[in-house]
Design a protein around this motif. Structure first.
Motif, PDB file in Angstrom:
ATOM      1  N   ILE A 197      27.839 -30.694 -78.502  1.00  0.00           N
ATOM      2  CA  ILE A 197      26.468 -30.325 -78.135  1.00  0.00           C
ATOM      3  C   ILE A 197      25.854 -29.406 -79.196  1.00  0.00           C
ATOM      4  CG2 ILE A 197      25.076 -29.041 -76.455  1.00  0.00           C
ATOM      5  CD1 ILE A 197      26.952 -30.116 -74.280  1.00  0.00           C
ATOM      6  N   ARG A 198      26.644 -28.534 -79.759  1.00  0.00           N
ATOM      7  CA  ARG A 198      26.118 -27.589 -80.748  1.00  0.00           C
ATOM      8  C   ARG A 198      25.575 -28.304 -81.981  1.00  0.00           C
ATOM      9  NH1 ARG A 198      31.150 -24.007 -82.282  1.00  0.00           N
ATOM     10  NH2 ARG A 198      29.553 -22.937 -83.518  1.00  0.00           N
ATOM     11  N   HIS A 215      26.767 -25.436 -75.477  1.00  0.00           N
ATOM     12  CA  HIS A 215      28.039 -25.964 -75.982  1.00  0.00           C
ATOM     13  C   HIS A 215      29.199 -25.074 -75.551  1.00  0.00           C
ATOM     14  CE1 HIS A 215      30.804 -27.816 -78.976  1.00  0.00           C
ATOM     15  NE2 HIS A 215      31.300 -26.594 -79.016  1.00  0.00           N
TER      16      HIS A 215
END
Length: 538
Positions: free
Chosen positions: A519-520, A459
């Motif tokens: 994304i994290r 991320h």
């Protein structure tokens, strides 16, 4: 007719992450190896009576993440002791340590004996200690290290230690200071800061931490508990392999015991410290020696310290301390000797180097020791946080692997640690992943256990604040898979999803390409190691 597969994964979005990245619907596994990729219609022909059929239901299957730099025992111990990573102030960290102190007291009372009693051969040498890991003062409003005064509030009867997340800074209470007074007296003055009255503040840097670290190292049973906790976390986060910069003396034995018992749920490459070099040669443990799950990796050394401790070695002074340029943990002439000795013995070498001065010294050592191209030895530099254009060019020319930690980009945000230590201009020159990759540098991603989480690092690399730091989703994923595999001489069996490769996969609940800004937050739905499902959150 083809032999049936042991397990097939159908109806998914399977990314090989090879060159080019191909996408398939399904993958078949036999004897821990990928045997077919293709459409679900084609792959399900390999499903026999005893085949385990896994319906991915549209989820994304990728090569398993390989953490190219971590300290698994420390990660595991933070899960056993006080985890200070979520502390948002000195007071919050003290409260977490106080809660841990109550647990230690309760354990001692339950044992019916003093927790510090080490008369038994099975006694835990850490049992009397109150230990915390992972605080980061750069995220606090009150940006200061924990001190003796803070930790005396936790206990004035038991030794207390709190490790900063980089492990280059620690704080201890008065009990610990008194106990280790002689050892700290012998430590370099700059590693034991004092107050206006000349008394130790309880803050310890670099070499001064060593006697504390040795005192809180657990025995075999404690190390195994930490490793097992760390392995469980690996499975939850899609990590199918990792390169452990081993600190604990019992960890190699624990890894091999778990491997012999068939209980390892991730592959480990053990990078040993320089003081183990003679022992490794004597027993014949060369680089890449071992089993499919436990390998001997590189010989590891430090050069400098960290930005958090202002001990990373710089060519220009720190922005917040104009008379300081950092410290050598291992001086260049000593590093040269270690690199030459290890290289001549046929070992891969890897060196911690954060500041630009330290990175140059490491490249000098590699170039001086190489009989030909340093890239043939596949030597590595860990961190590479501050690299100018000349360093980028030298890394590309030599083939030295840049083993880097994209989660460190959390410090590159406005008003973050990098800006405080380096100023705004040099902050933009940290962690230059885009420019390193474009120059042809071999890039391997890891976490340093700060924290251990590939999706967080990916991320940060995809959403980095400076253009020279930013990678595409595919590039970042490759650095955490095939790039890390290359750093461990494993590119022929790991790092991509292709026939003939080992079946190490991570399955994500959603595609990281669909929403790269989050994304994290993606969930790991499944982790597969050697064809076996070691985590299933579906």
């Amino acid at each position: 007719m083809s032999e049936a597969a042991d397990r097939v994964f159908l109806n998914g979005e399977v990314h090989t992450l090879a060159e080019p990245d191909e996408t398939h619907e399904a993958v078949a596994v036999r004897d821990g190896e990928v045997v077919r990729l293709g459409r679900t219609y084609d792959v399900e022909f390999l499903a026999g009576v005893d085949t385990d059929v896994v319906d991915l239901d549209g989820r994304t299957l990728l090569p398993g993440f390989i953490d190219a730099h971590t300290h698994l025992t420390t990660v595991g111990r933070s899960l056993v002791h006080a985890d200070l990573s979520a502390a948002d102030s000195p007071a919050d960290a003290v409260e977490l340590l106080a809660e841990r102190a109550e647990e230690v007291e309760g354990t001692a009372a339950g044992d019916g004996a003093d927790a510090g009693d080490s008369g038994s051969a099975d006694a835990d040498p850490t049992s009397e200690w109150v230990i915390g890991y992972g605080y980061d003062e750069s995220t606090w409003t009150e940006k200061r290290y924990l001190t003796r005064d803070d930790l005396d509030r936790v206990s004035t009867d038991r030794p207390v230690v709190a490790f900063r997340e980089d492990l280059h800074v620690a704080a201890v209470n008065g009990v610990a200071l008194d106990r280790f007074a002689d050892a700290l007296e012998d430590a370099p003055d700059e590693t034991v800061p004092t107050d206006d009255a000349g008394e130790p503040t309880g803050v310890l840097l670099e070499a001064a931490i060593d006697p504390i670290r040795e005192a809180v190292e657990p025995g075999v049973a404690g190390t195994r508990a930490a490793v097992e906790a760390g392995l469980e976390l690996c499975a939850e986060r899609g990590i199918t392999g990792f390169h452990d910069m081993v600190r604990d003396s019992h960890a190699p034995r624990v890894y091999r015991d778990l491997d012999a018992a068939g209980e390892l749920t991730a592959r480990v490459r053990i990078n040993y410290w320089t003081d183990h070099l003679d022992a490794l040669r004597e027993v014949g443990l060369t680089t890449n020696a071992g089993s499919a799950f436990v390998e001997t990796g590189a010989i590891k050394s430090f050069t400098d310290g960290s930005f958090g401790g202002r001990t990373a070695k710089l060519s220009e002074p720190y922005a917040d301390a104009d008379d300081e340029t950092g410290q050598w943990v291992i001086a260049p002439d000593e590093l040269d000797e270690w690199v030459r000795e290890a290289t001549e013995a046929g070992y891969q070498f890897t060196a911690h180097a954060i500041g630009d001065e330290a990175i140059r010294a490491t490249l000098d050592a590699y170039e001086g020791a190489a009989a030909g191209d340093p890239g043939e030895d596949r030597h590595r530099i860990e961190h590479v946080e501050l690299a100018d254009d000349g360093i980028v060019d030298r890394l590309a020319e030599t083939g030295v692997v840049a083993s880097v930690q994209p989660n460190f980009l959390k410090w590159a945000q406005a008003d973050g640690l990098y800006e405080a230590r380096l100023g705004e201009e040099r902050t933009a020159e940290t962690n230059r992943y885009r420019e390193l990759l474009d120059a042809g540098v071999r890039l391997a991603f890891g976490s340093d256990g700060m924290p251990m989480g590939p999706l967080l690092g990916i991320h940060h690399a995809v959403n980095a604040p400076a253009e020279g730091q930013r990678l595409s989703v595919t590039e970042a994923l490759r650095a955490y898979t095939r790039g890390a595999a290359y750093a461990g001489f494993d590119e022929d069996r790991l790092g991509t999803v292709e026939p003939g490769k080992r079946a190490d996969f991570v399955v994500l609940a959603e595609s990281p390409w669909e929403n790269p800004e989050a994304i994290r937050d993606l969930d790991v739905a499944m982790t597969v190691v050697d064809g076996e499902i070691v985590h299933d959150a579906r």
